[in-house]
Scaffold this motif. Structure first.
Motif, PDB file in Angstrom:
ATOM      1  N   GLY A 282      -0.726  10.434   1.624  1.00 12.45           N
ATOM      2  CA  GLY A 282      -2.227  10.065   2.822  1.00 12.45           C
ATOM      3  C   GLY A 282      -3.410   9.911   2.803  1.00 12.45           C
ATOM      4  O   GLY A 282      -3.484   8.628   3.179  1.00 12.45           O
ATOM      5  N   ILE A 283      -3.389   9.834   1.548  1.00  9.19           N
ATOM      6  CA  ILE A 283      -5.153   9.790   0.538  1.00  9.19           C
ATOM      7  C   ILE A 283      -5.041   8.010   0.252  1.00  9.19           C
ATOM      8  O   ILE A 283      -5.903   7.598   0.671  1.00  9.19           O
ATOM      9  N   VAL A 284      -3.999   7.983  -0.150  1.00 13.71           N
ATOM     10  CA  VAL A 284      -3.964   6.358  -0.557  1.00 13.71           C
ATOM     11  C   VAL A 284      -3.550   5.440   0.748  1.00 13.71           C
ATOM     12  O   VAL A 284      -4.437   4.405   0.968  1.00 13.71           O
ATOM     13  N   THR A 285      -2.864   5.833   0.974  1.00 13.62           N
ATOM     14  CA  THR A 285      -2.312   4.700   2.863  1.00 13.62           C
ATOM     15  C   THR A 285      -3.393   4.971   3.688  1.00 13.62           C
ATOM     16  O   THR A 285      -3.128   4.367   4.463  1.00 13.62           O
ATOM     17  N   LYS A 286      -4.209   5.767   3.280  1.00 12.39           N
ATOM     18  CA  LYS A 286      -5.128   5.637   4.292  1.00 12.39           C
ATOM     19  C   LYS A 286      -5.021   6.385   5.696  1.00 12.39           C
ATOM     20  O   LYS A 286      -5.530   6.625   6.831  1.00 12.39           O
ATOM     21  N   SER A 287      -3.846   7.378   5.292  1.00 12.10           N
ATOM     22  CA  SER A 287      -3.657   8.295   7.118  1.00 12.10           C
ATOM     23  C   SER A 287      -4.151   9.266   6.444  1.00 12.10           C
ATOM     24  O   SER A 287      -3.888  10.082   7.594  1.00 12.10           O
ATOM     25  N   VAL A 288      -4.478   9.895   6.200  1.00 13.43           N
ATOM     26  CA  VAL A 288      -5.434  11.019   5.179  1.00 13.43           C
ATOM     27  C   VAL A 288      -6.588  10.706   4.645  1.00 13.43           C
ATOM     28  O   VAL A 288      -7.139  10.255   3.811  1.00 13.43           O
ATOM     29  N   LYS A 289      -8.250  11.047   5.979  1.00 14.30           N
ATOM     30  CA  LYS A 289      -9.555  10.576   5.695  1.00 14.30           C
ATOM     31  C   LYS A 289     -10.275  11.417   4.778  1.00 14.30           C
ATOM     32  O   LYS A 289     -11.145  11.622   4.356  1.00 14.30           O
ATOM     33  N   ASN A 290      -9.754  13.077   4.828  1.00 14.46           N
ATOM     34  CA  ASN A 290     -10.756  13.646   4.605  1.00 14.46           C
ATOM     35  C   ASN A 290     -10.015  15.492   4.589  1.00 14.46           C
ATOM     36  O   ASN A 290      -8.454  15.310   5.252  1.00 14.46           O
ATOM     37  N   ASP A 291     -10.818  16.219   4.725  1.00 15.21           N
ATOM     38  CA  ASP A 291      -9.596  17.738   4.549  1.00 15.21           C
ATOM     39  C   ASP A 291      -9.701  18.368   6.631  1.00 15.21           C
ATOM     40  O   ASP A 291      -8.231  18.918   6.610  1.00 15.21           O
ATOM     41  N   LYS A 292     -10.082  17.051   7.331  1.00 20.26           N
ATOM     42  CA  LYS A 292      -9.752  17.820   8.486  1.00 20.26           C
ATOM     43  C   LYS A 292      -8.809  17.183   8.713  1.00 20.26           C
ATOM     44  O   LYS A 292      -7.450  17.643   9.703  1.00 20.26           O
ATOM     45  N   ASP A 293      -8.013  16.129   8.701  1.00 27.96           N
ATOM     46  CA  ASP A 293      -6.967  15.220   8.936  1.00 27.96           C
ATOM     47  C   ASP A 293      -5.955  16.545   8.251  1.00 27.96           C
ATOM     48  O   ASP A 293      -4.299  16.480   9.005  1.00 27.96           O
ATOM     49  N   VAL A 294      -6.391  16.686   6.991  1.00 30.49           N
ATOM     50  CA  VAL A 294      -5.062  17.347   6.667  1.00 30.49           C
ATOM     51  C   VAL A 294      -4.815  19.180   6.688  1.00 30.49           C
ATOM     52  O   VAL A 294      -3.573  19.067   7.053  1.00 30.49           O
TER      53      VAL A 294
ATOM     54  N   ILE B 280       1.191  -1.246  -0.046  1.00 23.35           N
ATOM     55  CA  ILE B 280       0.003   0.311  -0.039  1.00 23.35           C
ATOM     56  C   ILE B 280       0.713   1.323  -0.524  1.00 23.35           C
ATOM     57  O   ILE B 280       0.228   1.649  -0.751  1.00 23.35           O
ATOM     58  N   GLU B 281       2.192   0.428   0.628  1.00 21.11           N
ATOM     59  CA  GLU B 281       3.134   2.034   0.520  1.00 21.11           C
ATOM     60  C   GLU B 281       4.129   2.414  -1.099  1.00 21.11           C
ATOM     61  O   GLU B 281       4.101   3.370  -1.062  1.00 21.11           O
ATOM     62  N   LYS B 282       4.240   1.092  -1.250  1.00 24.28           N
ATOM     63  CA  LYS B 282       4.592   1.751  -2.787  1.00 24.28           C
ATOM     64  C   LYS B 282       3.354   2.113  -4.115  1.00 24.28           C
ATOM     65  O   LYS B 282       3.821   2.630  -4.530  1.00 24.28           O
ATOM     66  N   LYS B 283       2.566   1.664  -3.727  1.00 26.22           N
ATOM     67  CA  LYS B 283       1.189   2.496  -4.166  1.00 26.22           C
ATOM     68  C   LYS B 283       0.809   3.870  -4.041  1.00 26.22           C
ATOM     69  O   LYS B 283       0.626   4.699  -4.984  1.00 26.22           O
TER      70      LYS B 283
END
Length: 512
Positions: A325-337, A263-266
């Motif tokens: 972050g979006i691809v690896t799910k560490s960022v889910k929405n604008d609030k996370d950014v 997933i990190e490679k992706k």
């Protein structure tokens, strides 16, 4: 079996660090410096100290006779100025805005895991022996974009070394040596070349009204110097600085995986693709004729593009960091950014506090004219020796290194020094282009050990990420070998260049 003896050079650096870190907190140091300036300014004011010199008027940009007097901070006007300028001193400090803007992007890229993934991926592929020269080279090349190297590459150098299981402070010192110690070197013309050339032209016209110093007139020497600084920075980092540091042990142990997941490679794939998209957009705004970010006459060196480089660097980190972050799910929405941005600025709180007090000292030091007085008095001492050729140019390098400890901005120093040295040296057969080269060597050499350099507090803040005990003494001990090495070897390189009679730039001969 006896333990190996510690080399004398390492003992000296350890002593510098130990003594430096016994000093009060950097905030306290700048407060004490400020009080010293207040007292000294009043003493010199009462003594009627002043200097007269041929200088470049800041408003008209013309060369004229200027008279500068010591300004007291203890008169009614001085006291009023101290109180009324506190906020503007802080908000206008040169290092503050670029750092905070860049960190919005860098913080997202770092905390989303993007930078870590790049470093981990690189560790498994890149030859370790090329890490140091690449970090130094990136630092040298960064001066084409003004202050971006201090803001982005210095902390990135530490991150890169840490990714290779090397001491992060060694990476920090390698990047700082390239960015600041090699500030005048580059493979291409940078933003400071036309600025210094313009000042040199005005000073040269005191003797020859039609004389023009072009931005390219130091290019041959600075091009060759790039390789010198890279080799020098690499040797000093690998053979002296890093061995002195020893093995890095994080204050908080973390489990690190040297392999990245699928997933990190992706995430890396799509993040890197997003960087390409950002670069294409930037290219479309810069490359075409009459593009929005081009300057007058189609210029790129003096253009909105160069003025916006910090913001563009923020985007180059922010966009891929968010995508990763979006691809690896560490960022889910604008609030996370937004939260990642907030978190990155929280790490800069200590730097912001330090900058507040550093800004007051630097601004008041400039207001009192103490830097100008020191520069002109020092130039007068050198002029009194009545030397010529290298016997003038080498002392100019040395006196510039000393003045650099008091006046950090290269253009500000040269605006004071050029009208003194350029005409004097022209009368002795030394062209302005060569005088300018000597100045640039001295200017770059001691930037990395001067606490008055606007970005020095930032480097201290970055060093404290890898140990709360790291302070001014730590950074000075890291950079002292680089400073001495750059000064000595670059000066020798200049002497050999001069003796061989090689032009310092296109059409820029060594005699006037």
């Amino acid at each position: 079996m006896s333990s190996p003896r510690t080399p004398r050079s390492i003992k000296m650096l350890n002593a510098v660090e130990k003594a430096g870190n016994k000093l009060p907190h950097p905030v306290t140091i700048f407060i004490l410096f400020t009080f010293a300036v207040i007292i000294l300014s009043h003493i010199l004011y009462m003594m009627g100290v002043s200097v007269s010199f041929q200088g470049v008027n800041d408003e008209t940009l013309e060369t004229e006779m200027l008279n500068v007097e010591a300004v007291s901070l203890l008169t009614s006007d001085g006291i009023a100025h101290m109180f009324s300028s506190v906020v503007s001193n802080f908000t206008s400090f040169v290092a503050l805005g670029p750092v905070l803007v860049a960190m919005l992007g860098v913080g997202v890229a770092e905390k989303s895991g993007y930078i870590s993934a790049i470093m981990t991926n690189t560790v498994t592929k890149a030859p370790k022996k090329f890490v140091t020269p690449l970090v130094v080279l990136m630092g040298v090349l960064s001066n084409v974009a003004a202050s971006v190297g201090y803001v982005v590459l210095v902390p990135l150098g530490a991150i890169i070394f840490l990714g290779f299981r090397r001491h992060p402070l060694a990476g920090l010192s390698a990047a700082f040596a390239g960015v600041s110690g090699g500030y005048s070197a580059n493979l291409v013309i940078g933003t400071n070349d036309p600025l210094l050339a313009g000042i040199s032209t005005e000073a040269a016209r005191i003797i020859n009204a039609g004389y023009v110093v072009n931005p390219t007139d130091n290019w041959f020497f600075m091009f060759a110097s790039t390789f010198l600084i890279v080799i020098l920075g690499t040797l000093i980092t690998d053979k002296l600085v890093e061995p002195k540091l020893g093995k890095y042990v994080p204050e908080q142990e973390t489990q690190e995986n040297i392999q990245i997941t699928q997933i990190e490679k992706k995430g890396l794939f799509w993040a890197n693709l997003s960087i390409l998209a950002v670069m294409i957009v930037i290219a479309l705004l810069v490359i075409p004729e009459n593009a929005p970010l081009r300057g007058e006459g189609g210029s790129i060196i003096t253009s909105p593009f160069m003025s916006s480089i910090i913001f563009l660097m923020m985007l180059i980190f922010l966009v891929p960091g968010t995508v990763y972050g979006i691809v690896t799910k560490s960022v889910k929405n604008d609030k996370d950014v937004a939260e990642l941005m907030t978190s990155s600025l929280e790490t800069m709180a200590g730097f912001i506090v330090l900058i507040f007090f550093a800004a007051q000292f630097v601004a008041l030091f400039n207001y009192t004219n103490l830097g100008t007085i020191l520069a002109v008095k020092g130039a007068g001492i050198l002029e009194a020796f009545q030397l010529d050729g290298l016997f003038l140019l080498v002392p100019l390098i040395l006196i510039t290194t000393l003045i650099n400890l008091f006046i950090a901005a290269d253009s500000a120093k040269w605006a004071i020094m050029a009208p003194v040295f350029v005409p004097m040296f022209m009368n002795l057969g030394i062209p302005p282009e060569v005088t300018q080269v000597a100045y640039r060597i001295g200017d770059a050499s001691t930037n990395i050990i001067s606490p008055l350099m606007p970005f020095f507090p930032l480097v201290v803040a970055f060093a404290q990420r890898y140990g709360k005990q790291n302070g001014v003494g730590t950074v000075i001990s890291l950079m002292l070998p680089h400073s001495i090495g750059i000064l000595v070897v670059w000066t020798i390189f200049f002497i050999v260049w001069y003796l061989l009679g090689v032009p310092v730039g296109p059409g820029a001969d060594l005699t006037y």
